[in-house]
Write a protein that holds these residues in place. Structure first.
Motif, PDB file in Angstrom:
ATOM      1  N   GLY A 158     -13.579 -10.156   5.166  1.00  0.00           N
ATOM      2  CA  GLY A 158     -12.348  -9.383   5.290  1.00  0.00           C
ATOM      3  C   GLY A 158     -12.473  -8.188   6.212  1.00  0.00           C
ATOM      4  O   GLY A 158     -13.512  -7.956   6.845  1.00  0.00           O
ATOM      5  N   GLU A 170      -9.050  -6.084   3.142  1.00  0.00           N
ATOM      6  CA  GLU A 170      -8.004  -7.101   3.195  1.00  0.00           C
ATOM      7  C   GLU A 170      -8.633  -8.450   3.543  1.00  0.00           C
ATOM      8  O   GLU A 170      -9.432  -8.551   4.478  1.00  0.00           O
ATOM      9  N   ASP A 172      -7.883 -12.786   4.013  1.00  0.00           N
ATOM     10  CA  ASP A 172      -6.896 -13.841   4.225  1.00  0.00           C
ATOM     11  C   ASP A 172      -7.231 -14.999   3.285  1.00  0.00           C
ATOM     12  O   ASP A 172      -7.815 -16.006   3.692  1.00  0.00           O
ATOM     13  N   PRO A 190      -5.213  -9.289  -0.869  1.00  0.00           N
ATOM     14  CA  PRO A 190      -4.814 -10.429  -0.024  1.00  0.00           C
ATOM     15  C   PRO A 190      -3.780 -10.004   1.020  1.00  0.00           C
ATOM     16  O   PRO A 190      -2.946  -9.117   0.779  1.00  0.00           O
ATOM     17  N   LEU A 191      -3.812 -10.664   2.164  1.00  0.00           N
ATOM     18  CA  LEU A 191      -2.879 -10.322   3.244  1.00  0.00           C
ATOM     19  C   LEU A 191      -1.424 -10.575   2.849  1.00  0.00           C
ATOM     20  O   LEU A 191      -0.517  -9.907   3.358  1.00  0.00           O
ATOM     21  N   HIS A 192      -1.200 -11.515   1.903  1.00  0.00           N
ATOM     22  CA  HIS A 192       0.201 -11.806   1.557  1.00  0.00           C
ATOM     23  C   HIS A 192       0.890 -10.641   0.863  1.00  0.00           C
ATOM     24  O   HIS A 192       2.102 -10.651   0.665  1.00  0.00           O
TER      25      HIS A 192
END
Length: 587
Positions: A158, A170, A172, A190-192
């Protein structure tokens, strides 16, 4: 097949430990059921208390403590159920009663051929369980290591964002926001989460940082360690899951405290959305969405109406009392194991003569009892040191009708060799009488033998002839091995001749495994409060030392059991030669 036999041979030396370990394993599962029942009632009727993480961690500690207490041999004194009598499953033919416990040939008879008995099956099962536990523990530790490596790999892959007081990264990956690392906390996001609105992201981040401020990583780690130690107990896993649930509720409560309904609603929406996006939760991390559908309703209910946990001390005291009651009950209602007979008291203790290291210490080894015929080792040392005994066959003392003649072998002229062989009481009494009160007491004091009380029966002034026969003199197995170690290391104030002749008349014998055993049995009845012998029970002793090469091990085995056809001293000796002496190489 050979590997399996080798493993079982290794574990055979731990048979008593394996049996007690199996009993403790079953006991802690029963304790887990009791703890789960108490905490389930607490969750139903005292939800505010159940939402406290301490309740669930204390529940796990209670189960582990039950396991450890049952494992201790001293805890057998606290158990109310009768011991498990393994021998009662079979009815072997009783050996003929031959008289005194030592009235058998002095040679060591070969151990009987191995037969498959219920006791053997139980021993195999206990040893198999001990091996299975070790394998299961190793597998569980490997699983934890695998999880840690997976989290570390995510962190390495990350990008650090640096938006929090802990390392924030962060990644993915379809994971839940999670905090991990006991000594180096790191927060994975998480990137979401970028698709969530700002208030939701802020509350999610605050939730994870609340875990950090509350030291939840330490609490969770303690729960995981306890669950790992008792990996076979399903209730440990349930309690650890509930600990995680309580931690999530605690953080939800702090994050939502004082927030308006709109923000609570957004928080709940973020929780549901995250639950849909995440993969299976990782148990070693503290994750925002680390919930199951079964617990989601509780969190949503709290989000809608964040009530406060009760502050009254009495409800917490009641919960602790319930857990303590479970612990006490699980301990008291666990049966003890009687590996050879319905044993009322038992001890097996072995010590390295050179170093003083305890090699085995099972049972109530600090309990004192009459030394009975094992005291003849002491009489031999005193007799040879004082000159009243000369060699193996001198003096030859004539039998007189006034002498004790409980056994037919005693009704004959006796020399030192036959005295030890048949535990002839009157011969020992002739030696101690010649010593006189003062010198007799001086020897006992200088030997540091037991309680050193050779006064005899109260008011009868018979200490010279009766003190070691169910009378005033008493010694524990621990004290026996300390005394025997002094003999082996020649640390007693007696002559070299006394050491050599005592060792010679004990008639040492070499077993098939190369160990040479020098030992003495003893049998005596406990004395009732009115001074009469208890004809329903017997003490059995077998004490001495075993030598192989440059190594010597001193030992003492003592039991108190119900009177049987054979004398307790003989049974104790036979059990030692069968169950312990054959395993000396493993110590």
């Amino acid at each position: 097949m050979e590997l399996a036999l080798s493993i079982f041979a290794t574990f055979a030396g731990f048979e008593p430990l394996a049996l007690r370990f199996a009993l403790a394993s079953g006991g802690c599962v029963a304790a887990g059921l009791g703890v789960w029942a108490v905490t389930a009632l607490c969750r139903r009727w005292l939800p505010g208390v159940a939402a406290q993480r301490s309740v669930w961690l204390l529940g796990q500690c209670t189960v582990v403590l039950a396991f450890l207490l049952i494992l201790l041999p001293q805890s057998e004194r606290l158990r109310m159920l009768p011991p498990i009598d393994i021998e009662s499953f079979s009815t072997p033919a009783a050996a003929p009663r031959t008289g005194n416990d030592a009235a058998t040939p002095a040679t060591v008879t070969p151990a009987p051929a191995a037969t498959t008995t219920p006791q053997t099956y139980l021993a195999w099962a206990a040893q198999s369980w001990l091996l299975l536990y070790a394998l299961g523990l190793a597998y569980t530790l490997l699983q934890l290591l695998h999880t840690r490596r997976a989290l570390h790999a995510l962190a390495v892959a990350g990008n650090k964002s640096g938006v929090a007081p802990v390392d924030t990264i962060e990644v993915d990956a379809p994971i839940s926001p999670m905090l991990f690392g006991l000594f180096r906390p790191r927060l994975l996001l998480p990137l979401h989460l970028r698709a969530f609105d700002a208030d939701q992201r802020q509350m999610i981040l605050e939730h994870e940082l609340t875990h950090w401020r509350r030291n939840d990583l330490q609490w969770a780690s303690a729960g995981i360690v306890l669950q790992t130690l008792l990996w076979f107990n399903p209730f440990m896993r349930l309690l650890r899951i509930q600990l995680s649930w309580a931690q999530e509720l605690g953080c939800d409560r702090e994050v939502l405290q004082g927030r308006p309904p709109a923000q609570r609603k957004a928080y709940a929406a973020a929780l549901v959305a995250q639950l849909k996006l995440q993969q299976a939760p990782i148990s070693t991390a503290l994750a925002f969405g680390n919930v199951t559908p079964a617990t989601l309703a509780d969190r949503i209910a709290l989000i809608r109406n964040p009530g406060k946990a009760p502050q009254g001390p009495w409800v917490r005291i009641a919960t602790l009392a319930g857990l303590a009651a479970v612990l006490a009950t699980s301990l008291a209602l666990q049966p003890s194991l009687a590996s050879q007979s319905p044993t009322l008291l038992s001890c097996t203790t072995l010590m390295d003569a050179a170093t003083g290291q305890r090699l085995r210490h099972d049972g109530q080894c600090d309990a004192r009892a009459t030394p009975a015929s094992t005291f003849n080792i002491v009489v031999s040392l005193m007799g040879y040191d004082s000159g009243h005994l000369i060699d193996e066959h001198t003096p030859l003392l004539p039998y007189k009708p006034t002498y004790a003649s409980w056994n037919s072998e005693w009704r004959a002229d006796t020399d030192p060799t036959s005295w030890i062989k048949y535990s002839n009481v009157w011969y020992a009494q002739q030696v101690t009488t010649k010593l006189g009160d003062a010198r007799f007491q001086h020897y006992i004091d200088s030997f540091g033998y037991g309680n050193r009380d050779v006064s005899g029966d109260a008011g009868k002034h018979n200490g010279l002839t009766q003190s070691w026969i169910g009378s005033s003199l008493a010694i524990s197995p621990d004290e026996q091995v300390d005394f025997l170690r002094k003999i082996v290391n020649r640390q007693l104030p007696v002559s070299v001749h006394a050491y050599e002749m005592t060792a010679r008349i004990l008639n040492p014998q070499t077993l098939d495994n190369g160990w040479t055993i020098s030992g003495k049995t003893g049998t005596a009845s406990p004395v009732l409060a009115d001074g009469r012998d208890d004809n329903t029970r017997q003490y059995g002793w077998y004490v001495g030392w075993a030598t192989k090469g440059a190594r010597t091990i001193v030992f003492a085995r003592m039991v108190l059991d119900h009177r049987q056809e054979t004398y307790a001293g003989l049974r104790t000796r036979q059990a030692f030669l069968r169950d312990v002496a054959t395993q000396l190489d493993t110590l």
